[in-house]
Scaffold this motif. Structure first.
Motif, PDB file in Angstrom:
ATOM      1  N   ALA A 379      21.600  -8.777 -54.183  1.00  0.00           N
ATOM      2  CA  ALA A 379      21.227  -8.447 -52.808  1.00  0.00           C
ATOM      3  C   ALA A 379      19.900  -7.730 -52.735  1.00  0.00           C
ATOM      4  N   ASN A 380      19.240  -7.577 -53.844  1.00  0.00           N
ATOM      5  CA  ASN A 380      17.973  -6.902 -54.120  1.00  0.00           C
ATOM      6  C   ASN A 380      17.323  -6.161 -52.943  1.00  0.00           C
ATOM      7  N   LYS A 381      16.712  -5.039 -53.358  1.00  0.00           N
ATOM      8  CA  LYS A 381      15.863  -4.269 -52.466  1.00  0.00           C
ATOM      9  C   LYS A 381      16.601  -3.656 -51.286  1.00  0.00           C
ATOM     10  N   THR A 382      17.794  -3.206 -51.529  1.00  0.00           N
ATOM     11  CA  THR A 382      18.484  -2.334 -50.583  1.00  0.00           C
ATOM     12  C   THR A 382      19.579  -1.603 -51.323  1.00  0.00           C
ATOM     13  N   LEU A 383      19.704  -0.309 -51.045  1.00  0.00           N
ATOM     14  CA  LEU A 383      20.790   0.463 -51.655  1.00  0.00           C
ATOM     15  C   LEU A 383      21.963   0.584 -50.712  1.00  0.00           C
ATOM     16  N   VAL A 384      21.697   0.796 -49.450  1.00  0.00           N
ATOM     17  CA  VAL A 384      22.776   1.119 -48.524  1.00  0.00           C
ATOM     18  C   VAL A 384      23.726  -0.041 -48.347  1.00  0.00           C
ATOM     19  N   SER A 385      23.195  -1.238 -48.086  1.00  0.00           N
ATOM     20  CA  SER A 385      24.077  -2.367 -47.864  1.00  0.00           C
ATOM     21  C   SER A 385      24.853  -2.757 -49.096  1.00  0.00           C
ATOM     22  N   SER A 386      24.387  -2.350 -50.262  1.00  0.00           N
ATOM     23  CA  SER A 386      25.096  -2.683 -51.492  1.00  0.00           C
ATOM     24  C   SER A 386      26.443  -2.011 -51.578  1.00  0.00           C
ATOM     25  N   THR A 450      10.592  14.641 -48.710  1.00  0.00           N
ATOM     26  CA  THR A 450       9.694  13.484 -48.723  1.00  0.00           C
ATOM     27  C   THR A 450      10.222  12.390 -49.649  1.00  0.00           C
ATOM     28  N   LEU A 451      10.679  12.783 -50.826  1.00  0.00           N
ATOM     29  CA  LEU A 451      11.185  11.805 -51.787  1.00  0.00           C
ATOM     30  C   LEU A 451      12.454  11.127 -51.299  1.00  0.00           C
ATOM     31  N   THR A 452      13.416  11.919 -50.813  1.00  0.00           N
ATOM     32  CA  THR A 452      14.679  11.326 -50.372  1.00  0.00           C
ATOM     33  C   THR A 452      14.498  10.478 -49.114  1.00  0.00           C
ATOM     34  N   GLN A 453      13.524  10.845 -48.278  1.00  0.00           N
ATOM     35  CA  GLN A 453      13.266  10.076 -47.063  1.00  0.00           C
ATOM     36  C   GLN A 453      12.631   8.728 -47.390  1.00  0.00           C
ATOM     37  N   PHE A 454      11.730   8.686 -48.369  1.00  0.00           N
ATOM     38  CA  PHE A 454      11.021   7.454 -48.688  1.00  0.00           C
ATOM     39  C   PHE A 454      11.653   6.670 -49.833  1.00  0.00           C
ATOM     40  N   PHE A 455      12.645   7.242 -50.506  1.00  0.00           N
ATOM     41  CA  PHE A 455      13.256   6.580 -51.654  1.00  0.00           C
ATOM     42  C   PHE A 455      13.831   5.221 -51.270  1.00  0.00           C
ATOM     43  N   LEU A 456      14.637   5.183 -50.208  1.00  0.00           N
ATOM     44  CA  LEU A 456      15.252   3.924 -49.802  1.00  0.00           C
ATOM     45  C   LEU A 456      14.208   2.912 -49.328  1.00  0.00           C
ATOM     46  N   ARG A 457      13.153   3.395 -48.690  1.00  0.00           N
ATOM     47  CA  ARG A 457      12.104   2.495 -48.212  1.00  0.00           C
ATOM     48  C   ARG A 457      11.336   1.874 -49.378  1.00  0.00           C
ATOM     49  N   VAL A 458      11.064   2.677 -50.408  1.00  0.00           N
ATOM     50  CA  VAL A 458      10.369   2.155 -51.591  1.00  0.00           C
ATOM     51  C   VAL A 458      11.248   1.140 -52.313  1.00  0.00           C
TER      52      VAL A 458
END
Length: 510
Positions: A379-386, A450-458
């Motif tokens: 499902a690449n490039k997403t953590l939440v939906s996984s 900053t890291l936790t906010q952008f982690f999922l986006r990266v």
């Protein structure tokens, strides 16, 4: 024979602070041993670090809750990728605000009252999350518990450092990190076992318990002798030190040393004094350490731990993996606690950064080179939906992400976790300790936010391997910074450490 006039002053007084003498001929005196064995000191430390237990509990609260809220039947509470990102990161924004207010609270109320003050927003925050009817209440609860965590992060290490005997300051200085790890581990365990029979809201209810116990017991604990002396409360400071060291010890000698150190410093730091290397060098070292600690990626890993394990499809269930990592973290920080006063701070920082470097590099390379069918990135490039995807490992090579994460957490917990908090409280000058510790916490948690906010986006844009490779580069920088900038403080009194930064003479640290 009188000591030589050229002999450094510290040689006349350092015998009472010698922790592990190199010569077996010189033995620790009776008063020294009695000071180390006084149970009241350990009781005061235990009560204070209950605030860190609550902090660790609240920090990783999203780890088991995010998967539950993603599948929540009520649209008002159901999380998508955007709201999950805020739910995970807004805690650190609250912690930064708490650190900012601690800059004022530490010097106005004192270390003890600042810790007690943190119990109010913490209790309200847990209550909001327990009774949440919408995302707004959840986020506000996270902000308030984060605010409380920011206050305790700035206050508890300073309080422990100022009441501790130099012989056990390393051990006791690691206790905040131990309790934070224990709080995280309890959260993981409750998330697994309470989740089978109870609603996720009970996790927030459980978080109230250590907060209430802490505020009641702190009423009977003494304030920091150094803070009391800085406020001109000499008799109260002497009584506090007597309580902490024991009546049968030579606490009066230590009291005079502390009093002499406090007298040499004004109550507030002026703008002109900031240019003094005695002031800005230790503050700069402490701030950069907190910045690098967060850039190593530990908060991202802890907050999104179960989601990361779901994506990489390790051989165990994510909730079991999270508990296992918590146990490893607890074991590692306990190793650091007992070895800090023997091996020294710097060697543990070197080992810690090296282990984190290898672990992050291994994780990044594994995710990059393993086929999607084996590392769970279909499902690449997403953590939440996984969280809603099946996680069926194909073989035992999927243990690599679990082992890499375990070693990363082990490395962090052995050095860059507890020692950065301890060194912050050790090297900061007394006149700036309250303000500077708050500044360190602000920098730390703004970086974490900053890291936790952008982690999922990266992850969504570039894949999960990119953050881990970035964290590996930072850990290499940690090694260089440790070798070039961080002094060894093992077995030194706070007065000796201040003398070193004031004069630049390493003889004052011997």
């Amino acid at each position: 024979m009188e000591p030589s006039a050229q002999e450094p002053l510290v040689r006349k007084t350092s015998s009472s602070y010698r922790t592990f003498p190199q010569s077996t001929v010189k033995r620790l005196d009776k008063e020294y041993l009695q000071s180390l064995h006084n149970k009241r000191l350990y009781l005061a430390v235990f009560v204070a670090v209950l605030g860190n237990f609550s902090f660790g509990f609240a920090l990783v609260y999203p780890s088991p809750v995010i998967p539950a809220l993603e599948a929540h039947p009520s649209p008002a509470l159901r999380l998508d990728q955007h709201t999950a990102s805020w739910f995970g990161s807004v805690f650190t924004l609250g912690a930064a605000a708490g650190g900012l207010s601690a800059m004022l609270l530490n010097d106005r109320l004192g270390r003890k009252l600042s810790i007690m003050f943190s119990a109010l927003p913490s209790a309200v925050g847990y209550a909001l999350m327990a009774g949440a009817q919408g995302i707004g209440m959840l986020l506000l609860g996270r902000v308030l518990t984060g605010y409380a965590g920011g206050v305790t992060s700035a206050s508890i290490p300073v309080y422990i450092s100022e009441i501790s005997h130099p012989g056990v300051r390393g051990l006791l200085g690691a206790c905040p990190q131990i309790m934070a790890v224990l709080g995280s581990l309890v959260l993981y365990a409750l998330g697994k076992y309470l989740g089978l029979v109870l609603d996720w809201r009970w996790l927030a209810v459980a978080g109230e318990v250590p907060v209430l116990v802490m505020i009641v017991l702190l009423c009977f604990m003494p304030n920091s002798p150094r803070f009391l002396l800085s406020r001109g409360k000499d008799d109260e400071a002497l009584g506090s030190l007597c309580w902490l060291r024991g009546k049968d010890t030579d606490y009066a000698r230590e009291y005079e040393q502390i009093k002499d150190s406090v007298r040499k410093q004004s109550r507030r730091v002026s703008c002109a004094e900031i240019k003094d290397p005695f002031i800005y060098k230790p503050i700069l070292i402490a701030v950069v350490m907190r910045f690098l600690q967060q850039l190593s990626g530990v908060t991202c890993v802890l907050v999104y731990l179960q989601s990361i394990f779901k994506k990489t499809s390790v051989i165990l269930k994510p909730e079991y993996d999270a508990t296992l990592v918590g146990l490893v973290r607890l074991f590692s920080v306990m190793i650091a606690a007992v070895s800090m006063d023997k091996a020294g701070r710097k060697i543990l920082l070197f080992v810690s950064a090296g282990v984190m470097l290898v672990s992050n590099l291994t994780m990044g390379l594994y995710i990059h080179f393993m086929p999607a069918s084996q590392n769970g990135t279909i499902a690449n490039k997403t953590l939440v939906s996984s969280a809603n995807l099946p996680a069926e490992p194909t073989n035992y090579i999927t243990l690599i992400p679990l082992l890499a994460t375990m070693f990363f957490i082990m490395g962090y917990a052995m050095g860059w976790g507890p020692i950065t908090w301890l060194l912050m409280s050790e090297i900061l000058p007394l006149k700036a300790r309250g303000v500077a510790s708050g500044l360190c916490v602000v920098v730390s948690w703004l970086t974490a936010f900053t890291l936790t906010q952008f982690f999922l986006r990266v992850v969504e844009a570039f894949g999960l391997e990119v953050p881990f490779l970035f964290f590996a580069v930072i850990c290499a920088g940690n090694i260089l910074f440790t070798g070039c900038c961080i002094p060894e403080t093992k077995g030194r009194s706070l007065e000796q450490i201040e003398a070193f930064f004031r004069t630049g003479r390493r003889s004052f640290m011997r």
